[in-house]
Structure formats: C-alpha cells, structure tokens
Design a protein around this motif. Structure first.
Motif, PDB file in Angstrom:
ATOM      1  N   VAL A   1      53.594  10.352 -16.957  1.00 19.10           N
ATOM      2  CA  VAL A   1      52.146   9.722 -16.206  1.00 19.10           C
ATOM      3  C   VAL A   1      51.915  10.127 -17.571  1.00 19.10           C
ATOM      4  CG1 VAL A   1      50.972   9.901 -15.159  1.00 19.10           C
ATOM      5  CG2 VAL A   1      53.067  10.394 -14.421  1.00 19.10           C
ATOM      6  N   ARG A   2      51.138   8.801 -17.825  1.00 16.95           N
ATOM      7  CA  ARG A   2      50.116   9.138 -19.309  1.00 16.95           C
ATOM      8  C   ARG A   2      48.320   9.503 -19.361  1.00 16.95           C
ATOM      9  NH1 ARG A   2      53.854   5.476 -20.241  1.00 16.95           N
ATOM     10  NH2 ARG A   2      55.431   5.245 -21.991  1.00 16.95           N
ATOM     11  N   ALA A   3      47.990  10.563 -19.387  1.00 13.06           N
ATOM     12  CA  ALA A   3      46.893  11.620 -19.572  1.00 13.06           C
ATOM     13  C   ALA A   3      45.859  10.428 -20.653  1.00 13.06           C
ATOM     14  CB  ALA A   3      46.673  13.150 -18.845  1.00 13.06           C
ATOM     15  N   ARG A   4      45.448  10.097 -20.260  1.00 14.16           N
ATOM     16  CA  ARG A   4      43.551  10.229 -21.404  1.00 14.16           C
ATOM     17  C   ARG A   4      43.729  10.724 -22.419  1.00 14.16           C
ATOM     18  NH1 ARG A   4      38.058   8.424 -19.467  1.00 14.16           N
ATOM     19  NH2 ARG A   4      39.249   6.645 -17.858  1.00 14.16           N
ATOM     20  N   GLY A   5      44.082  11.922 -23.135  1.00 17.64           N
ATOM     21  CA  GLY A   5      44.289  13.207 -23.510  1.00 17.64           C
ATOM     22  C   GLY A   5      44.535  14.474 -23.330  1.00 17.64           C
ATOM     23  N   PRO A   6      44.678  14.891 -24.052  1.00 20.98           N
ATOM     24  CA  PRO A   6      45.745  16.362 -24.071  1.00 20.98           C
ATOM     25  C   PRO A   6      44.528  17.365 -22.627  1.00 20.98           C
ATOM     26  CG  PRO A   6      45.481  16.182 -25.943  1.00 20.98           C
ATOM     27  CD  PRO A   6      44.630  14.988 -25.524  1.00 20.98           C
ATOM     28  N   ARG A   7      43.346  17.033 -23.154  1.00 19.32           N
ATOM     29  CA  ARG A   7      42.773  18.394 -21.495  1.00 19.32           C
ATOM     30  C   ARG A   7      42.752  17.338 -20.342  1.00 19.32           C
ATOM     31  NH1 ARG A   7      36.680  20.231 -24.728  1.00 19.32           N
ATOM     32  NH2 ARG A   7      37.478  20.299 -26.832  1.00 19.32           N
ATOM     33  N   GLU A   8      42.960  16.484 -20.216  1.00 14.95           N
ATOM     34  CA  GLU A   8      42.872  15.972 -18.620  1.00 14.95           C
ATOM     35  C   GLU A   8      43.923  16.178 -18.387  1.00 14.95           C
ATOM     36  OE1 GLU A   8      39.753  13.379 -20.712  1.00 14.95           O
ATOM     37  OE2 GLU A   8      41.652  14.189 -21.953  1.00 14.95           O
ATOM     38  N   ALA A   9      45.775  16.672 -19.468  1.00 16.81           N
ATOM     39  CA  ALA A   9      46.844  16.584 -18.838  1.00 16.81           C
ATOM     40  C   ALA A   9      46.795  18.089 -18.416  1.00 16.81           C
ATOM     41  CB  ALA A   9      47.982  16.989 -20.115  1.00 16.81           C
ATOM     42  N   GLU A  10      46.215  19.367 -19.442  1.00 19.40           N
ATOM     43  CA  GLU A  10      46.108  20.414 -19.255  1.00 19.40           C
ATOM     44  C   GLU A  10      45.087  21.119 -18.188  1.00 19.40           C
ATOM     45  OE1 GLU A  10      45.051  21.987 -24.062  1.00 19.40           O
ATOM     46  OE2 GLU A  10      43.485  21.348 -23.305  1.00 19.40           O
ATOM     47  N   MET A  11      44.011  19.625 -17.969  1.00 15.81           N
ATOM     48  CA  MET A  11      43.072  20.731 -16.746  1.00 15.81           C
ATOM     49  C   MET A  11      44.248  19.666 -15.000  1.00 15.81           C
ATOM     50  SD  MET A  11      40.446  21.819 -15.296  1.00 15.81           S
ATOM     51  CE  MET A  11      39.527  21.336 -16.891  1.00 15.81           C
ATOM     52  N   THR A  12      45.455  19.579 -15.423  1.00 18.93           N
ATOM     53  CA  THR A  12      46.079  18.833 -14.594  1.00 18.93           C
ATOM     54  C   THR A  12      46.865  19.886 -13.561  1.00 18.93           C
ATOM     55  OG1 THR A  12      45.960  16.842 -15.384  1.00 18.93           O
ATOM     56  CG2 THR A  12      48.336  17.356 -13.442  1.00 18.93           C
ATOM     57  N   LYS A  13      46.766  20.589 -14.815  1.00 18.93           N
ATOM     58  CA  LYS A  13      47.439  22.324 -14.107  1.00 18.93           C
ATOM     59  C   LYS A  13      46.948  23.281 -13.598  1.00 18.93           C
ATOM     60  CE  LYS A  13      51.180  25.556 -14.338  1.00 18.93           C
ATOM     61  NZ  LYS A  13      52.035  24.828 -14.336  1.00 18.93           N
ATOM     62  N   VAL A  14      46.007  23.057 -14.346  1.00 14.73           N
ATOM     63  CA  VAL A  14      44.674  23.647 -13.981  1.00 14.73           C
ATOM     64  C   VAL A  14      44.413  23.501 -11.629  1.00 14.73           C
ATOM     65  CG1 VAL A  14      42.204  24.387 -13.984  1.00 14.73           C
ATOM     66  CG2 VAL A  14      43.819  24.273 -15.704  1.00 14.73           C
ATOM     67  N   LEU A  15      44.688  21.890 -11.936  1.00 19.37           N
ATOM     68  CA  LEU A  15      44.488  22.012 -10.733  1.00 19.37           C
ATOM     69  C   LEU A  15      45.407  21.624  -9.807  1.00 19.37           C
ATOM     70  CD1 LEU A  15      42.711  20.150  -8.417  1.00 19.37           C
ATOM     71  CD2 LEU A  15      43.759  17.987  -9.466  1.00 19.37           C
ATOM     72  N   GLU A  16      46.656  21.693  -9.823  1.00 18.37           N
ATOM     73  CA  GLU A  16      47.437  21.292  -9.096  1.00 18.37           C
ATOM     74  C   GLU A  16      48.064  22.961  -8.369  1.00 18.37           C
ATOM     75  OE1 GLU A  16      50.000  17.966 -10.968  1.00 18.37           O
ATOM     76  OE2 GLU A  16      50.988  20.064 -11.721  1.00 18.37           O
ATOM     77  N   THR A  17      47.856  24.163  -9.256  1.00 13.62           N
ATOM     78  CA  THR A  17      47.626  25.196  -9.804  1.00 13.62           C
ATOM     79  C   THR A  17      46.907  25.662  -8.312  1.00 13.62           C
ATOM     80  OG1 THR A  17      48.741  25.822 -11.412  1.00 13.62           O
ATOM     81  CG2 THR A  17      47.784  27.848  -9.988  1.00 13.62           C
ATOM     82  N   ASN A  18      45.292  25.723  -8.781  1.00 11.78           N
ATOM     83  CA  ASN A  18      44.091  26.331  -7.325  1.00 11.78           C
ATOM     84  C   ASN A  18      44.601  25.216  -6.422  1.00 11.78           C
ATOM     85  OD1 ASN A  18      42.795  27.402  -9.735  1.00 11.78           O
ATOM     86  ND2 ASN A  18      42.170  25.804 -10.419  1.00 11.78           N
ATOM     87  N   PHE A  19      45.078  24.284  -6.846  1.00 11.45           N
ATOM     88  CA  PHE A  19      45.129  23.611  -4.798  1.00 11.45           C
ATOM     89  C   PHE A  19      45.851  24.552  -4.330  1.00 11.45           C
ATOM     90  CE2 PHE A  19      47.847  20.913  -2.454  1.00 11.45           C
ATOM     91  CZ  PHE A  19      46.526  20.274  -1.417  1.00 11.45           C
ATOM     92  N   ARG A  20      47.005  25.093  -5.194  1.00 10.21           N
ATOM     93  CA  ARG A  20      48.194  25.529  -3.675  1.00 10.21           C
ATOM     94  C   ARG A  20      46.902  27.420  -4.035  1.00 10.21           C
ATOM     95  NH1 ARG A  20      51.422  29.986  -6.833  1.00 10.21           N
ATOM     96  NH2 ARG A  20      52.969  30.743  -5.758  1.00 10.21           N
ATOM     97  N   HIS A  21      46.808  27.688  -4.623  1.00  8.39           N
ATOM     98  CA  HIS A  21      46.383  29.044  -4.028  1.00  8.39           C
ATOM     99  C   HIS A  21      45.075  28.457  -3.652  1.00  8.39           C
ATOM    100  CE1 HIS A  21      47.400  32.029  -6.644  1.00  8.39           C
ATOM    101  NE2 HIS A  21      47.968  31.099  -7.429  1.00  8.39           N
ATOM    102  N   VAL A  22      44.197  28.042  -3.187  1.00  7.18           N
ATOM    103  CA  VAL A  22      43.073  27.497  -2.738  1.00  7.18           C
ATOM    104  C   VAL A  22      43.478  27.536  -0.648  1.00  7.18           C
ATOM    105  CG1 VAL A  22      41.152  26.237  -1.721  1.00  7.18           C
ATOM    106  CG2 VAL A  22      41.323  26.680  -4.077  1.00  7.18           C
ATOM    107  N   ASN A  23      44.598  26.815  -1.179  1.00 10.67           N
ATOM    108  CA  ASN A  23      44.900  26.242   0.548  1.00 10.67           C
ATOM    109  C   ASN A  23      45.942  27.377   1.213  1.00 10.67           C
ATOM    110  OD1 ASN A  23      45.022  23.441   0.742  1.00 10.67           O
ATOM    111  ND2 ASN A  23      45.354  23.068  -0.623  1.00 10.67           N
TER     112      ASN A  23
END
Length: 420
Positions: free
Chosen positions: A195-217
């Motif tokens: 899956v191609r992200a727009r750039g490095p920051r989008e790829a890095e933020m993907t990990k942030v979103l996935e991890t926070n999704f787990r913790h918030v739920n």
C-alpha cells in the motif's frame, strides 16, 4: 558473500523481517549496535523472548542468514532496513537513541543506489528530520538523488501464525515517488500486498493511528468493565451479543492492563510532528490514563474479594497466573503483572506465580516463587488471579481447585469464577 539485505536491529521488528527475507531467498545479514543479539543468534538462540523460537532461528541460519558484528557489512547491500527499538524514555516519549545509533552506523558505510527503509515506530517526521540528515551527513550522499529512503511501519502481530508478514499488507511512504517504488519493489518480494502512502509522514502516522485505535478501544471496554461490575451487569455477555452486529462494531475485551511494544502515541508532543506541535490528542491521553488505572482496579477487586471471605490482603497467599503480555507468548514487555505483583507485595501479600512460558520471574529484582504444580498451588492459595489466559490452562478444572479465583480475562465459564 555480499548480501542483498541488511537488517539493523535484531529484535521484535528485525528478526521477523529477516525471517521473511530468508524464506523469500534474499541473502540477508543481521546487525545490531548491541553486541548481545549477535552472540545469541550465532549460537542458534533467540535474543529476545517472544519473538522467534530457537528452532526458527536455526532454520534461518541454515537458510543463509548471517548475524554479523562487522558494520562494514552494511556497505555491501542493496537494501538496508532500520528496525531499532524505540522504548519509552523517562519523559514518556519514544527514545530514539537506538534509531540514531543504527542510522549513524549505516551512514558511515552507505553507498549510492541503496534503498534505506525505516521500520522502527517513530514520531511522524522522524524519517525526514532525523534519519535523513544523519544519513546525508555521514555519507555525503543525498536522499532521493543518490539513495532511496522510505518508511514502512512494522505491522506484525506477535504469535499470530495466520497473520505472517506475507499475509499482512505493507504500507510504504517514500521521500520521492522513486523512493516509494524502490521500497515497493523490495517489499513486493515479501508480501502479497503493498500500500503506497503519500509520503514518509503519512506512513509514520499510519502506525500512530493503528496503535492509538487499539488503546482507545481497550480503554472504552475497560471503563465498561468497571461500570458493569458496579451495576451487576455481565459485560462478557454484553460483548458476546454486541459482536453479532455485522457493521459499526469491533469487539475489544477488558483486562488487567495493556502490554506489548505498541505504546499509545501523541504526535502533538513530538518535535517532528509538523506545523502544529503542542496540540495533544486528548482522547489518547485519557485512554492511557484509563488503561494505566487497571492494575490498581485489579488490586481493589482482589482486596474486596479477600475481605468478603474474611481475609486481609496482608498475609494472604496470592497466586498470579500468566505474567506475559499476550497469551501463548513468552514476551513480558509492559505486562501489567509486574505492577500488580508489586502492589500486592506492598500490601503485605505473599506472592507466587505460574506461567508455562516463564520459568524465572523477578519483581523489584527479587525472585518470585514459581508454582510447580498448578492445581496444588491454586488449592493452597487464598486467592488465584488469572492475568493471562494461556491455552494450556484448564480453567474449568482450575475453578474447582482454587479457593477463590479472579478471572481478569473473561476466559472461565460463566459462574465458575469472579470475572473482571
């Protein structure tokens, strides 16, 4: 023999990547700035608990994997993957020390046309603002012109045999379109989908979103556990019913705390987060606060149960079952068991433990007695607390033997134990 890939960082991220690469026929070397993993791997042993087994390490070695202590090997590969750990530092932000050490080691030997991949969990902006300048200064080369640079967040679920690297889509964000395509060409040899992200920051933020999704739920369902107990509602039955909804719901289950290597991240506090630093994600902060309270809630439930049966925590014999952060995995990273044991010790309880995967366990550098016979230990304990449900546990039989059983995982049959 020159290798095609150098994996830098031989821990929970690097070893599975190296394993997948060797399985795909890619000549792979493994390097770590810490000499201990090299020594363990060379002897056919796993350097980190809960990652690959010793037999898997031996298969990698027989397949051509070469752990090395020579950083010169990093200058002889087409692709280099930085998989250094990023633990929480004293200020509760990610410690990038191992990432910068790995980057400097690579930079001194980086040659033109190499593809550099960053898999470490890092704050958004790190690949561009930390890794890139270190590589350029150390090598004299320019990212995007002389070598390729991309971020691809680690996404493996440790212990999940169904979700291997090959079966997990790989997100890639390159510094330039050419960097992205070079990274995609490499990962395309290892995984079914890129899956191609727009750039490095989008790829890095993907990990942030996935991890926070787990913790918030998890935080939401942990709060529900406390509420349902107070109301006399069976939360586990509520979850069983709710998960039948075919849309708009994903089941999470409560527990004594949140462990593992994926920590909740608030990019608003990181210096490389973009143009609006200092704007915290309030929901993430609240989720962390809720999840951090769960070990204390377990202690409260333990004290209440003992009191209801005419016993005090002080002097009580308490048996803790399962001290790892995940079922059927030896990894103890951030497991709540140690905090729970420590608090019980402060209250004067006599602590013992049982875990089929952990033969030696220490709390505050003191050895905790390990039960040899699970049923005998449960029968002799005033309170048995299930903290992790390993599949080897016969919970129905355990519920019969234990004087008092608190199940923090909802794994026992309804009515067989006190559940969180």
């Amino acid at each position: 023999m020159p290798a095609d890939l150098a994996v830098i960082g031989l821990g929970h991220l690097g070893l599975p990547l190296a394993q997948a690469a060797v399985a795909a026929g890619i000549q792979t070397v493994g390097y770590d700035t810490d000499p201990r993993p090299h020594a363990e791997l060379s002897a056919g042993r796993t350097p980190v608990e809960g990652s690959l087994s010793a037999s898997e390490i031996r298969r990698m070695l027989s397949g051509g994997f070469r752990p090395t202590a020579d950083p010169a090997e990093l200058g002889r590969v087409r692709t280099a993957a930085i998989c250094a750990p990023t633990p929480l530092g004293p200020d509760r932000t990610l410690d990038l020390g191992a990432v910068t050490d790995a980057t400097r080691a690579l930079a001194a030997r980086l040659r033109p046309h190499t593809t550099v991949l960053v898999e470490s969990a890092v704050p958004p902006g790190t690949t561009e603002n930390v890794v890139r300048p270190l590589l350029e200064e150390g090598s004299g080369l320019r990212a995007g012109r002389d070598f390729h640079l991309a971020h691809s967040p680690g996404r493996l679920d440790p212990g999940n045999r169904a979700r291997t690297l090959a079966r997990t889509p790989k997100v890639i964000g390159g510094l330039t379109p050419a960097c992205t395509e070079s990274a995609a060409a490499f990962y395309g040899r290892l995984t079914d989908k890129v899956v191609r992200a727009r750039g490095p920051r989008e790829a890095e933020m993907t990990k942030v979103l996935e991890t926070n999704f787990r913790h918030v739920n998890i935080a939401l369902v942990n709060e529900m556990a406390v509420l349902c107990h107070d109301l006399g509602v069976d939360l586990w039955d509520v979850i069983r019913c709710a998960e039948t909804k075919p849309f708009g719901f994903q089941p999470f289950r409560p527990g004594p705390g949140v462990g593992g290597h994926g920590v909740p991240l608030d990019p608003g506090y990181f210096p490389y987060s973009g143009h609006t630093p200092g704007h915290p994600l309030r929901m993430v902060s609240l989720a962390k606060e809720i999840n951090d309270r769960m070990p204390g809630y377990v202690i409260q439930r333990c004290a209440t149960l003992l009191n209801e049966h005419g016993k005090s925590v002080r002097g009580a014999r308490v048996l803790l079952l399962g001290v790892t952060y995940k079922p059927d995995l030896a990894d103890q990273e951030a497991s709540p068991a140690r905090e729970i044991a420590s608090r019980l010790m402060d209250m004067g309880a006599q602590i013992g433990y049982h875990d089929p995967l952990v033969l030696d366990w220490r709390v505050r550098d003191l050895p905790v007695p390990r039960a040899d016979s699970l049923y005998e230990a449960a029968a002799g304990a005033d309170l048995t607390v299930l903290l992790q449900h390993h599949r080897t546990y016969d919970l129905q039989g355990l519920a019969v033997k234990a004087q008092l059983l608190l199940d923090t995982r909802g794994a026992t049959p309804a009515g067989a134990a006190h559940r969180l």
